[in-house]
Write a protein that holds these residues in place. Structure first.
Motif, PDB file in Angstrom:
ATOM      1  N   VAL A  18      -1.889 -38.434 100.028  1.00 36.52           N
ATOM      2  CA  VAL A  18      -0.755 -37.436 100.137  1.00 36.52           C
ATOM      3  C   VAL A  18      -1.228 -36.335  99.020  1.00 36.52           C
ATOM      4  CG1 VAL A  18       1.471 -37.009  99.760  1.00 36.52           C
ATOM      5  CG2 VAL A  18       0.667 -39.112 100.981  1.00 36.52           C
ATOM      6  N   PHE A  19      -1.577 -36.733  98.016  1.00 35.72           N
ATOM      7  CA  PHE A  19      -1.879 -35.932  96.569  1.00 35.72           C
ATOM      8  C   PHE A  19      -3.055 -34.905  97.103  1.00 35.72           C
ATOM      9  CE2 PHE A  19      -4.722 -35.099  92.932  1.00 35.72           C
ATOM     10  CZ  PHE A  19      -3.732 -34.492  92.269  1.00 35.72           C
ATOM     11  N   GLN A  20      -3.829 -35.554  97.638  1.00 33.18           N
ATOM     12  CA  GLN A  20      -5.285 -34.701  98.324  1.00 33.18           C
ATOM     13  C   GLN A  20      -4.691 -33.733  99.447  1.00 33.18           C
ATOM     14  OE1 GLN A  20      -7.927 -34.451  96.829  1.00 33.18           O
ATOM     15  NE2 GLN A  20      -8.212 -36.317  95.350  1.00 33.18           N
ATOM     16  N   LEU A  21      -3.892 -34.015 100.151  1.00 30.17           N
ATOM     17  CA  LEU A  21      -3.164 -33.200 101.268  1.00 30.17           C
ATOM     18  C   LEU A  21      -2.543 -32.057 100.705  1.00 30.17           C
ATOM     19  CD1 LEU A  21      -1.977 -35.595 103.955  1.00 30.17           C
ATOM     20  CD2 LEU A  21      -3.925 -33.793 104.457  1.00 30.17           C
ATOM     21  N   LEU A  22      -1.702 -32.461  99.593  1.00 28.73           N
ATOM     22  CA  LEU A  22      -0.987 -31.493  98.967  1.00 28.73           C
ATOM     23  C   LEU A  22      -2.005 -30.256  98.237  1.00 28.73           C
ATOM     24  CD1 LEU A  22       1.753 -33.531  97.176  1.00 28.73           C
ATOM     25  CD2 LEU A  22       2.187 -31.747  98.985  1.00 28.73           C
ATOM     26  N   LEU A  23      -3.185 -30.705  97.685  1.00 26.17           N
ATOM     27  CA  LEU A  23      -4.058 -29.891  97.116  1.00 26.17           C
ATOM     28  C   LEU A  23      -4.620 -28.854  98.390  1.00 26.17           C
ATOM     29  CD1 LEU A  23      -5.789 -32.054  94.670  1.00 26.17           C
ATOM     30  CD2 LEU A  23      -4.435 -30.494  94.037  1.00 26.17           C
ATOM     31  N   ILE A  24      -4.928 -29.488  99.378  1.00 20.08           N
ATOM     32  CA  ILE A  24      -5.312 -28.908 100.437  1.00 20.08           C
ATOM     33  C   ILE A  24      -4.526 -27.747 100.925  1.00 20.08           C
ATOM     34  CG2 ILE A  24      -6.072 -29.009 102.640  1.00 20.08           C
ATOM     35  CD1 ILE A  24      -7.043 -31.857 102.144  1.00 20.08           C
ATOM     36  N   GLY A  25      -3.338 -28.097 100.796  1.00 19.36           N
ATOM     37  CA  GLY A  25      -2.229 -27.287 101.513  1.00 19.36           C
ATOM     38  C   GLY A  25      -2.031 -25.895 100.141  1.00 19.36           C
ATOM     39  N   GLY A  26      -2.657 -26.267  99.289  1.00 18.66           N
ATOM     40  CA  GLY A  26      -2.338 -24.944  98.420  1.00 18.66           C
ATOM     41  C   GLY A  26      -1.396 -25.253  97.209  1.00 18.66           C
ATOM     42  N   ARG A  27      -0.849 -26.294  97.050  1.00 20.71           N
ATOM     43  CA  ARG A  27      -0.166 -26.621  95.888  1.00 20.71           C
ATOM     44  C   ARG A  27      -0.670 -26.355  94.519  1.00 20.71           C
ATOM     45  NH1 ARG A  27       5.045 -26.597  98.207  1.00 20.71           N
ATOM     46  NH2 ARG A  27       4.986 -27.816 100.153  1.00 20.71           N
ATOM     47  N   PRO A  28       0.163 -25.861  93.696  1.00 19.84           N
ATOM     48  CA  PRO A  28      -0.465 -25.507  92.302  1.00 19.84           C
ATOM     49  C   PRO A  28      -0.543 -26.974  91.436  1.00 19.84           C
ATOM     50  CG  PRO A  28       1.786 -24.577  92.371  1.00 19.84           C
ATOM     51  CD  PRO A  28       1.447 -25.297  93.866  1.00 19.84           C
ATOM     52  N   ILE A  29      -1.297 -28.104  91.852  1.00 22.93           N
ATOM     53  CA  ILE A  29      -1.235 -29.186  91.234  1.00 22.93           C
ATOM     54  C   ILE A  29      -2.743 -29.662  90.850  1.00 22.93           C
ATOM     55  CG2 ILE A  29       0.909 -29.950  91.887  1.00 22.93           C
ATOM     56  CD1 ILE A  29      -0.518 -31.792  93.887  1.00 22.93           C
ATOM     57  N   GLY A  30      -3.649 -28.528  91.025  1.00 19.62           N
ATOM     58  CA  GLY A  30      -5.146 -28.805  90.717  1.00 19.62           C
ATOM     59  C   GLY A  30      -5.276 -29.293  89.246  1.00 19.62           C
ATOM     60  N   ARG A  31      -4.359 -29.006  88.275  1.00 13.61           N
ATOM     61  CA  ARG A  31      -4.735 -29.573  86.954  1.00 13.61           C
ATOM     62  C   ARG A  31      -4.851 -31.105  86.742  1.00 13.61           C
ATOM     63  NH1 ARG A  31       0.201 -27.844  87.722  1.00 13.61           N
ATOM     64  NH2 ARG A  31       1.855 -29.389  86.953  1.00 13.61           N
ATOM     65  N   PHE A  32      -4.299 -31.893  87.910  1.00  9.37           N
ATOM     66  CA  PHE A  32      -4.485 -33.228  88.016  1.00  9.37           C
ATOM     67  C   PHE A  32      -5.902 -33.603  88.672  1.00  9.37           C
ATOM     68  CE2 PHE A  32      -0.098 -32.223  87.724  1.00  9.37           C
ATOM     69  CZ  PHE A  32       0.387 -33.190  86.456  1.00  9.37           C
ATOM     70  N   ALA A  33      -6.643 -32.811  89.104  1.00  8.68           N
ATOM     71  CA  ALA A  33      -7.867 -32.921  90.088  1.00  8.68           C
ATOM     72  C   ALA A  33      -8.879 -32.112  89.767  1.00  8.68           C
ATOM     73  CB  ALA A  33      -7.229 -33.363  91.468  1.00  8.68           C
ATOM     74  N   TRP A  34     -10.309 -32.774  90.337  1.00  4.48           N
ATOM     75  CA  TRP A  34     -11.315 -31.821  90.022  1.00  4.48           C
ATOM     76  C   TRP A  34     -11.603 -31.301  88.870  1.00  4.48           C
ATOM     77  CZ3 TRP A  34     -14.213 -33.504  94.120  1.00  4.48           C
ATOM     78  CH2 TRP A  34     -13.568 -33.897  95.311  1.00  4.48           C
ATOM     79  N   GLY A  35     -11.357 -31.957  87.722  1.00  4.30           N
ATOM     80  CA  GLY A  35     -11.541 -31.345  86.388  1.00  4.30           C
ATOM     81  C   GLY A  35     -10.546 -30.387  85.915  1.00  4.30           C
ATOM     82  N   GLY A  36      -9.423 -30.027  86.732  1.00  2.34           N
ATOM     83  CA  GLY A  36      -8.441 -29.517  86.383  1.00  2.34           C
ATOM     84  C   GLY A  36      -8.732 -28.033  86.018  1.00  2.34           C
ATOM     85  N   GLN A  37      -9.640 -27.341  86.572  1.00  2.00           N
ATOM     86  CA  GLN A  37      -9.978 -25.993  86.441  1.00  2.00           C
ATOM     87  C   GLN A  37      -8.965 -25.131  87.103  1.00  2.00           C
ATOM     88  OE1 GLN A  37     -14.083 -25.540  86.306  1.00  2.00           O
ATOM     89  NE2 GLN A  37     -14.444 -26.958  84.471  1.00  2.00           N
ATOM     90  N   HIS A  38      -8.463 -25.305  88.272  1.00  2.00           N
ATOM     91  CA  HIS A  38      -7.921 -24.392  89.084  1.00  2.00           C
ATOM     92  C   HIS A  38      -6.473 -25.141  89.406  1.00  2.00           C
ATOM     93  CE1 HIS A  38     -11.634 -22.695  90.041  1.00  2.00           C
ATOM     94  NE2 HIS A  38     -12.161 -24.025  90.136  1.00  2.00           N
ATOM     95  N   ASP A  39      -5.505 -24.387  89.270  1.00  2.00           N
ATOM     96  CA  ASP A  39      -4.115 -24.775  89.764  1.00  2.00           C
ATOM     97  C   ASP A  39      -4.148 -25.099  91.033  1.00  2.00           C
ATOM     98  OD1 ASP A  39      -2.808 -25.443  87.232  1.00  2.00           O
ATOM     99  OD2 ASP A  39      -1.995 -23.569  87.111  1.00  2.00           O
ATOM    100  N   VAL A  40      -4.566 -23.834  91.820  1.00  2.00           N
ATOM    101  CA  VAL A  40      -4.639 -23.882  93.348  1.00  2.00           C
ATOM    102  C   VAL A  40      -6.105 -24.041  93.446  1.00  2.00           C
ATOM    103  CG1 VAL A  40      -4.263 -22.534  95.419  1.00  2.00           C
ATOM    104  CG2 VAL A  40      -2.621 -22.589  93.697  1.00  2.00           C
ATOM    105  N   LEU A  41      -6.712 -25.032  94.293  1.00  2.00           N
ATOM    106  CA  LEU A  41      -7.783 -25.181  94.644  1.00  2.00           C
ATOM    107  C   LEU A  41      -8.576 -23.998  95.333  1.00  2.00           C
ATOM    108  CD1 LEU A  41      -8.024 -29.166  95.518  1.00  2.00           C
ATOM    109  CD2 LEU A  41      -8.326 -28.010  93.184  1.00  2.00           C
ATOM    110  N   PRO A  42      -9.902 -23.873  95.253  1.00  2.72           N
ATOM    111  CA  PRO A  42     -10.651 -22.738  95.730  1.00  2.72           C
ATOM    112  C   PRO A  42     -11.186 -23.704  97.169  1.00  2.72           C
ATOM    113  CG  PRO A  42     -12.060 -23.482  94.053  1.00  2.72           C
ATOM    114  CD  PRO A  42     -10.542 -24.194  93.816  1.00  2.72           C
ATOM    115  N   ARG A  43     -11.586 -22.914  98.001  1.00  3.67           N
ATOM    116  CA  ARG A  43     -12.062 -23.558  99.561  1.00  3.67           C
ATOM    117  C   ARG A  43     -13.076 -24.754  99.256  1.00  3.67           C
ATOM    118  NH1 ARG A  43     -13.661 -21.656 104.966  1.00  3.67           N
ATOM    119  NH2 ARG A  43     -15.303 -22.799 105.609  1.00  3.67           N
ATOM    120  N   ASN A  44     -13.980 -24.626  98.486  1.00  2.00           N
ATOM    121  CA  ASN A  44     -15.117 -25.741  98.402  1.00  2.00           C
ATOM    122  C   ASN A  44     -14.448 -27.252  97.700  1.00  2.00           C
ATOM    123  OD1 ASN A  44     -14.651 -24.350  95.664  1.00  2.00           O
ATOM    124  ND2 ASN A  44     -16.855 -25.527  95.153  1.00  2.00           N
TER     125      ASN A  44
END
Length: 125
Positions: A18-44
């Motif tokens: 569910v967390f990953q789905l939220l990231l895919i949906g553009g929620r600004p919670i990227g600081r908790f994943a993928w190194g935390g460098q992007h609040d909203v994840l880029p496409r890759n």
């Protein structure tokens, strides 16, 4: 106890999906994943999150298989698979523990500790 551990591990993996789905949906919670460098994840990284969801589903099948809930794989696959998952989550403890993102370290390191412990419990039972 193995069944309870398997159910708990699967619930955690479901929450991570569910967390990953939220990231895919553009929620600004990227600081908790993928190194935390992007609040909203880029496409890759969104694609990476999609792959993660598929992996979590496979992980759940392996866990449930080893716990005797399902019968999808041969026993040998489940026995090896649960040890692979234990090692994977143990490595996750290290990788999340050294993340530059403090929110990721504080959230995902304990999640990996719990998942590694649950998989170990399932593996030795």
């Amino acid at each position: 106890m193995t069944l309870a551990a398997a159910v708990f591990a699967c619930l955690i993996l479901l929450a991570l999906a569910v967390f990953q789905l939220l990231l895919i949906g553009g929620r600004p919670i990227g600081r908790f994943a993928w190194g935390g460098q992007h609040d909203v994840l880029p496409r890759n990284l969104r694609i990476g999150s999609m792959v993660s969801i598929v992996l979590y589903a496979v992980f759940m099948v392996v866990i449930l298989e080893r716990a005797g809930v399902t019968n999808v794989f041969p026993d040998a696959v489940a026995q090896v698979g649960i040890w692979v998952l234990t090692a994977y989550f143990a490595l996750g403890i290290l990788l999340n523990g050294i993340s530059r993102s403090k929110p990721e370290r504080n959230l995902m390191t304990p999640v990996c500790i719990v998942l590694a412990g649950l998989c170990l419990l399932i593996a030795v039972s």
